[in-house]
Design an enzyme around this catalytic site. Structure first.
Site, PDB file in Angstrom:
ATOM      1  N   GLN A 136      -6.802  -5.360  -4.403  1.00 50.21           N
ATOM      2  CA  GLN A 136      -7.647  -4.198  -3.843  1.00 50.21           C
ATOM      3  C   GLN A 136      -7.303  -2.728  -3.884  1.00 50.21           C
ATOM      4  O   GLN A 136      -8.113  -1.812  -3.869  1.00 50.21           O
ATOM      5  CB  GLN A 136      -7.844  -4.370  -2.299  1.00 50.21           C
ATOM      6  CG  GLN A 136      -8.206  -5.997  -2.040  1.00 50.21           C
ATOM      7  CD  GLN A 136      -9.461  -6.443  -2.614  1.00 50.21           C
ATOM      8  OE1 GLN A 136     -10.485  -5.907  -2.580  1.00 50.21           O
ATOM      9  NE2 GLN A 136      -9.248  -7.535  -3.346  1.00 50.21           N
ATOM     10  N   ALA A 137      -5.863  -2.515  -4.238  1.00 54.05           N
ATOM     11  CA  ALA A 137      -5.310  -1.127  -4.331  1.00 54.05           C
ATOM     12  C   ALA A 137      -5.967  -0.427  -5.452  1.00 54.05           C
ATOM     13  O   ALA A 137      -6.259  -1.177  -6.626  1.00 54.05           O
ATOM     14  CB  ALA A 137      -3.825  -1.201  -4.575  1.00 54.05           C
TER      15      ALA A 137
ATOM     16  N   ARG B  72     -29.415   2.040  -3.687  1.00 53.66           N
ATOM     17  CA  ARG B  72     -28.052   1.342  -3.705  1.00 53.66           C
ATOM     18  C   ARG B  72     -28.309  -0.107  -2.876  1.00 53.66           C
ATOM     19  O   ARG B  72     -29.025  -0.260  -2.035  1.00 53.66           O
ATOM     20  CB  ARG B  72     -27.032   2.002  -2.677  1.00 53.66           C
ATOM     21  CG  ARG B  72     -26.436   3.414  -3.153  1.00 53.66           C
ATOM     22  CD  ARG B  72     -25.293   3.047  -4.299  1.00 53.66           C
ATOM     23  NE  ARG B  72     -25.147   4.398  -4.649  1.00 53.66           N
ATOM     24  CZ  ARG B  72     -25.743   5.167  -5.748  1.00 53.66           C
ATOM     25  NH1 ARG B  72     -26.905   4.760  -6.282  1.00 53.66           N
ATOM     26  NH2 ARG B  72     -25.231   6.395  -6.246  1.00 53.66           N
TER      27      ARG B  72
ATOM     28  N   GLN C 298      -7.287   3.792  -7.192  1.00 55.79           N
ATOM     29  CA  GLN C 298      -7.623   5.154  -6.861  1.00 55.79           C
ATOM     30  C   GLN C 298      -9.074   4.961  -6.771  1.00 55.79           C
ATOM     31  O   GLN C 298      -9.797   4.691  -7.938  1.00 55.79           O
ATOM     32  CB  GLN C 298      -7.138   5.995  -7.864  1.00 55.79           C
ATOM     33  CG  GLN C 298      -7.348   7.591  -7.492  1.00 55.79           C
ATOM     34  CD  GLN C 298      -6.183   8.167  -6.382  1.00 55.79           C
ATOM     35  OE1 GLN C 298      -5.291   7.641  -6.373  1.00 55.79           O
ATOM     36  NE2 GLN C 298      -7.025   8.816  -5.576  1.00 55.79           N
TER      37      GLN C 298
ATOM     38  N   ASP D 162       1.011  -1.227   0.087  1.00 56.13           N
ATOM     39  CA  ASP D 162       0.113   0.127   0.090  1.00 56.13           C
ATOM     40  C   ASP D 162       0.725   1.213  -0.219  1.00 56.13           C
ATOM     41  O   ASP D 162       2.016   1.142   0.607  1.00 56.13           O
ATOM     42  CB  ASP D 162      -0.936   0.042   1.357  1.00 56.13           C
ATOM     43  CG  ASP D 162      -2.118   0.989   1.052  1.00 56.13           C
ATOM     44  OD1 ASP D 162      -3.161   0.404   0.982  1.00 56.13           O
ATOM     45  OD2 ASP D 162      -2.016   1.988   0.981  1.00 56.13           O
TER      46      ASP D 162
ATOM     47  N   LYS E  69     -11.941   0.775 -13.912  1.00 56.11           N
ATOM     48  CA  LYS E  69     -12.198  -0.423 -13.536  1.00 56.11           C
ATOM     49  C   LYS E  69     -12.876  -1.652 -14.308  1.00 56.11           C
ATOM     50  O   LYS E  69     -12.260  -2.811 -14.513  1.00 56.11           O
ATOM     51  CB  LYS E  69     -13.281  -0.576 -12.202  1.00 56.11           C
ATOM     52  CG  LYS E  69     -13.115   0.360 -10.973  1.00 56.11           C
ATOM     53  CD  LYS E  69     -12.128  -0.767 -10.242  1.00 56.11           C
ATOM     54  CE  LYS E  69     -11.445  -0.420  -9.002  1.00 56.11           C
ATOM     55  NZ  LYS E  69     -10.648  -1.371  -8.632  1.00 56.11           N
TER      56      LYS E  69
ATOM     57  N   TYR F 111     -13.676   6.708 -13.313  1.00 55.48           N
ATOM     58  CA  TYR F 111     -13.443   5.458 -12.462  1.00 55.48           C
ATOM     59  C   TYR F 111     -14.101   4.361 -12.870  1.00 55.48           C
ATOM     60  O   TYR F 111     -13.278   3.111 -13.113  1.00 55.48           O
ATOM     61  CB  TYR F 111     -13.980   6.002 -10.888  1.00 55.48           C
ATOM     62  CG  TYR F 111     -14.210   4.782 -10.112  1.00 55.48           C
ATOM     63  CD1 TYR F 111     -12.749   4.197  -9.492  1.00 55.48           C
ATOM     64  CD2 TYR F 111     -15.268   4.152  -9.691  1.00 55.48           C
ATOM     65  CE1 TYR F 111     -12.877   3.279  -8.696  1.00 55.48           C
ATOM     66  CE2 TYR F 111     -15.278   3.112  -8.667  1.00 55.48           C
ATOM     67  CZ  TYR F 111     -14.119   2.567  -8.085  1.00 55.48           C
ATOM     68  OH  TYR F 111     -13.929   1.666  -7.454  1.00 55.48           O
TER      69      TYR F 111
HETATM   70  P1  NAD Z   1      -9.384   2.504  -0.114  1.00 56.42           P
HETATM   71  O1  NAD Z   1      -9.021   3.800  -0.623  1.00 56.42           O
HETATM   72  O2  NAD Z   1      -9.777   2.569   1.359  1.00 56.42           O
HETATM   73  O3  NAD Z   1      -8.516   1.606  -0.280  1.00 56.42           O
HETATM   74  C1  NAD Z   1      -7.774   1.500  -1.575  1.00 56.42           C
HETATM   75  C2  NAD Z   1      -6.017   1.199  -0.763  1.00 56.42           C
HETATM   76  O4  NAD Z   1      -5.407   1.535  -2.055  1.00 56.42           O
HETATM   77  C3  NAD Z   1      -5.703   2.522  -0.233  1.00 56.42           C
HETATM   78  O5  NAD Z   1      -5.305   2.013   1.211  1.00 56.42           O
HETATM   79  C4  NAD Z   1      -4.840   3.277  -0.913  1.00 56.42           C
HETATM   80  O6  NAD Z   1      -3.675   3.749   0.025  1.00 56.42           O
HETATM   81  C5  NAD Z   1      -4.487   2.163  -1.753  1.00 56.42           C
HETATM   82  N1  NAD Z   1      -3.446   2.732  -3.224  1.00 56.42           N
HETATM   83  C6  NAD Z   1      -3.811   3.696  -3.839  1.00 56.42           C
HETATM   84  N2  NAD Z   1      -3.291   3.671  -4.757  1.00 56.42           N
HETATM   85  C7  NAD Z   1      -2.327   2.860  -4.701  1.00 56.42           C
HETATM   86  C8  NAD Z   1      -1.145   2.592  -5.558  1.00 56.42           C
HETATM   87  N3  NAD Z   1      -0.808   3.517  -6.595  1.00 56.42           N
HETATM   88  N4  NAD Z   1      -0.207   1.546  -5.009  1.00 56.42           N
HETATM   89  C9  NAD Z   1      -0.507   0.821  -3.803  1.00 56.42           C
HETATM   90  N5  NAD Z   1      -1.606   1.094  -3.098  1.00 56.42           N
HETATM   91  C10 NAD Z   1      -2.451   2.063  -3.380  1.00 56.42           C
HETATM   92  O7  NAD Z   1     -10.822   1.812  -1.107  1.00 56.42           O
HETATM   93  P2  NAD Z   1     -11.764   0.859  -0.325  1.00 56.42           P
HETATM   94  O8  NAD Z   1     -13.059   1.259  -0.463  1.00 56.42           O
HETATM   95  O9  NAD Z   1     -11.107  -0.220   0.591  1.00 56.42           O
HETATM   96  O10 NAD Z   1     -11.495   0.068  -2.141  1.00 56.42           O
HETATM   97  C11 NAD Z   1     -10.935  -1.178  -2.309  1.00 56.42           C
HETATM   98  C12 NAD Z   1     -11.040  -1.628  -3.533  1.00 56.42           C
HETATM   99  O11 NAD Z   1     -12.380  -1.738  -3.872  1.00 56.42           O
HETATM  100  C13 NAD Z   1     -10.574  -0.574  -4.689  1.00 56.42           C
HETATM  101  O12 NAD Z   1     -10.102  -1.443  -5.848  1.00 56.42           O
HETATM  102  C14 NAD Z   1     -12.176  -0.211  -5.363  1.00 56.42           C
HETATM  103  O13 NAD Z   1     -11.725   0.480  -6.397  1.00 56.42           O
HETATM  104  C15 NAD Z   1     -13.027  -1.196  -4.936  1.00 56.42           C
HETATM  105  N6  NAD Z   1     -14.490  -0.984  -4.717  1.00 56.42           N
HETATM  106  C16 NAD Z   1     -14.907  -0.019  -3.644  1.00 56.42           C
HETATM  107  C17 NAD Z   1     -16.109   0.194  -3.251  1.00 56.42           C
HETATM  108  C18 NAD Z   1     -16.597   0.769  -1.986  1.00 56.42           C
HETATM  109  O14 NAD Z   1     -17.749   1.088  -2.051  1.00 56.42           O
HETATM  110  N7  NAD Z   1     -15.553   1.009  -1.148  1.00 56.42           N
HETATM  111  C19 NAD Z   1     -17.097  -0.434  -4.176  1.00 56.42           C
HETATM  112  C20 NAD Z   1     -16.473  -0.805  -5.372  1.00 56.42           C
HETATM  113  C21 NAD Z   1     -15.246  -1.284  -5.741  1.00 56.42           C
END
Ligand code: NAD
Length: 328
Positions: A86-87, A218, A89, A31, A158, A154
Site C-alpha cells: 500500500q506504500a 466520484r 507517494q 512505512d 500507478k 501519479y
Molecule cells: P497514505 O499516504 O495515507 O499511505 C501511504 C503510506 O505509505 C504512508 O503512510 C507513507 O508514509 C508510506 N510511504 C510513502 N512513501 C514510502 C516509502 N518510500 N517507503 C515506505 N513507506 C512509504 O495514502 P493512502 O490514501 O492510504 O493510500 C494507500 C495506497 O492506496 C497508495 O498506494 C495509494 O496510491 C493508493 N490509492 C489511494 C486512494 C485514496 O483515495 N486514498 C485511491 C487510489 C489509490
C-alpha cells in the site's frame, strides 16, 4: 499468517494492518512515515494496531523504513507469507510538481518488492493501484477493459507499477493482483481530500472548498469496503495477474456532496469555489462486476452511509484529528 503491509502506518494500509491484527495474523508494517501530511495521524494508526496486538489478537511490528531500500525489502519479504503493498507517494496534484519521486517510490519501490517476492516465493502479492490509471473517460462506468491513458505522473506511476505486478504474475508464476481503488475515505483519512476538507471546515465554521464548478463526479469508497476486498484475497488466487476495480459504484457530484455535508453540519455557510487542477480527474465511476465475480466483492456502504459513519467518527476523534487536519 505472516503479512507484510507496506504503507502500513498510512490511511488505507493502516486499516488493512489493523484488520489483519484483529483477525489474529502477524503483521509487519513497513512505512517510512513520510511527512506528506501530519505524521501524528499515522502515529494514531500505529498506536491502535499496537493496542489490538497487546490485547491478545495477532502480532504487530512497525518497521520504519523505505520501499526503495532493496536489502531491507528482501529481508522483510523473505519472512512474509503475503505482501499487501500500500506504500506510495500519493497525491495527483503534487505529482505534477515532482514526477521523478513518484517514479522512484511507486515504480522502483514496487519492483523491489516484486523481485524479493519472486526470489523467496510468497503466497500472494497484492498491490494498491488507482482509478487514476484510466485518465479521460471514453465511457462510464469504467470497466477493466477501458483504455488506460493516465493524465498525471501519479496515474502513470500507478499504471507502470500495476503492469509490473501483472507481468511478474505471468512470467514468474507469482500469485499477484492489483486493486484499482476509487477515491477512498473514512476514519484517519488523508486530510487533503474532499470529504475531510468538507467535514472539518464545516464543523470548524469555515466554508468548504470545491475545486472547479463541482460538477466532477466520484465513486467515493468507504475504507471498510476496500479492506474487505483485500481480505478476500487471502483466500483466492482467482484474480492472479489482473488489475481490478474496487469502488463504491454509488456515484455523486462533488458539489452535491459538499452541499449535503454543509446542509447537515453548517447550513449558514456558503461553498467556496477555487480553480480545478488539470491533473484532477473530471469523472470517475467504477464497474465492480469483475471484483464481484472474482472476489465476491459487494460494497456495503453507500456514499451517504459512509459519510455519516465518517462524521460520527470525526466527532468522537475531533480533539486530536482536527488540529492535524488543519496542520496538513
Ligand atoms: P497514505 O499516504 O495515507 O499511505 C501511504 C503510506 O505509505 C504512508 O503512510 C507513507 O508514509 C508510506 N510511504 C510513502 N512513501 C514510502 C516509502 N518510500 N517507503 C515506505 N513507506 C512509504 O495514502 P493512502 O490514501 O492510504 O493510500 C494507500 C495506497 O492506496 C497508495 O498506494 C495509494 O496510491 C493508493 N490509492 C489511494 C486512494 C485514496 O483515495 N486514498 C485511491 C487510489 C489509490
Amino acid at each position: 499468517m505472516k503479512i507484510l503491509v507496506t504503507g502500513g502506518a498510512g490511511f488505507i494500509g493502516g486499516h488493512i494492518a489493523e484488520r489483519f491484527v484483529v483477525d489474529g495474523h502477524d503483521v509487519v508494517a513497513l512505512d517510512n512515515l513520510d511527512p506528506f501530511y501530519d505524521v501524528d495521524i499515522k502515529r494514531h494508526t500505529i498506536e491502535r494496531c499496537r493496542e489490538h496486538a497487546s490485547s491478545g489478537d495477532g502480532r504487530y511490528e512497525l518497521v520504519e523504513g523505505d520501499v526503495r531500500d532493496a536489502d531491507l525489502v528482501s529481508e522483510l519479504v523473505a519472512d512474509a507469507d503475503y505482501v499487501y503493498h500500500q506504500a506510495a507517494q500519493a497525491g495527483v496534484r503534487q505529482s505534477v510538481e515532482n514526477p521523478r519521486k513518484y517514479d522512484e517510490v511507486n515504480v522502483d519501490g514496487t519492483l523491489n518488492l516484486l523481485d524479493a517476492a519472486r526470489e523467496t516465493g510468497i503466497e500472494r502479492f497484492v498491490m494498491a493501484s488507482s482509478s487514476s490509471v484510466y485518465g479521460k473517460p471514453r465511457y462510464l462506468p469504467y470497466d477493466e477493459e477501458h483504455p488506460t491513458t493516465p493524465v498525471s505522473p501519479y496515474g502513470a506511476s500507478k499504471l507502470a507499477a500495476e503492469r509490473y505486478v501483472c507481468a511478474y504474475s505471468e512470467v514468474y508464476d507469482l500469485s499477484a493482483v492489483a486493486l484499482r481503488y476509487f477515491t477512498v475515505y473514512g476514519p484517519r483519512m488523508r486530510p487533503n481530500m474532499a470529504i475531510s476538507n468538507f467535514v472539518s471546515r464545516c464543523l470548524d465554521g469555515r466554508s468548504p472548498v470545491v475545486y472547479g464548478d463541482g460538477s466532477q463526479t466520484r465513486d467515493f469508497t468507504f475504507v471498510e469496503d476496500v479492506v474487505e476486498a483485500n481480505v478476500a484475497l487471502l483466500d483466492t488466487d482467482a484474480a492472479d495477474g489482473e488489475a481490478i476495480n474496487v469502488g463504491s459504484t454509488d456515484n455523486i457530484e462533488i458539489e452535491t456532496l459538499a452541499e449535503e455535508i454543509r446542509d447537515q453540519l453548517a447550513p449558514d455557510l456558503d461553498l467556496v469555489y477555487e480553480d480545478r487542477h488539470d491533473a484532477d480527474a473530471e469523472h470517475t465511476h467504477a464497474s465492480t462486476e469483475r471484483a464481484a465475480e472474482l472476489l465476491g466483492y459487494e460494497p456495503e456502504y453507500t456514499i451517504r452511509e459512509g459519510v455519516s459513519a465518517f462524521i460520527d467518527w470525526y466527532r468522537e476523534n475531533r480533539e486530536w484529528y482536527e488540529p492535524l487536519v488543519r496542520n496538513s
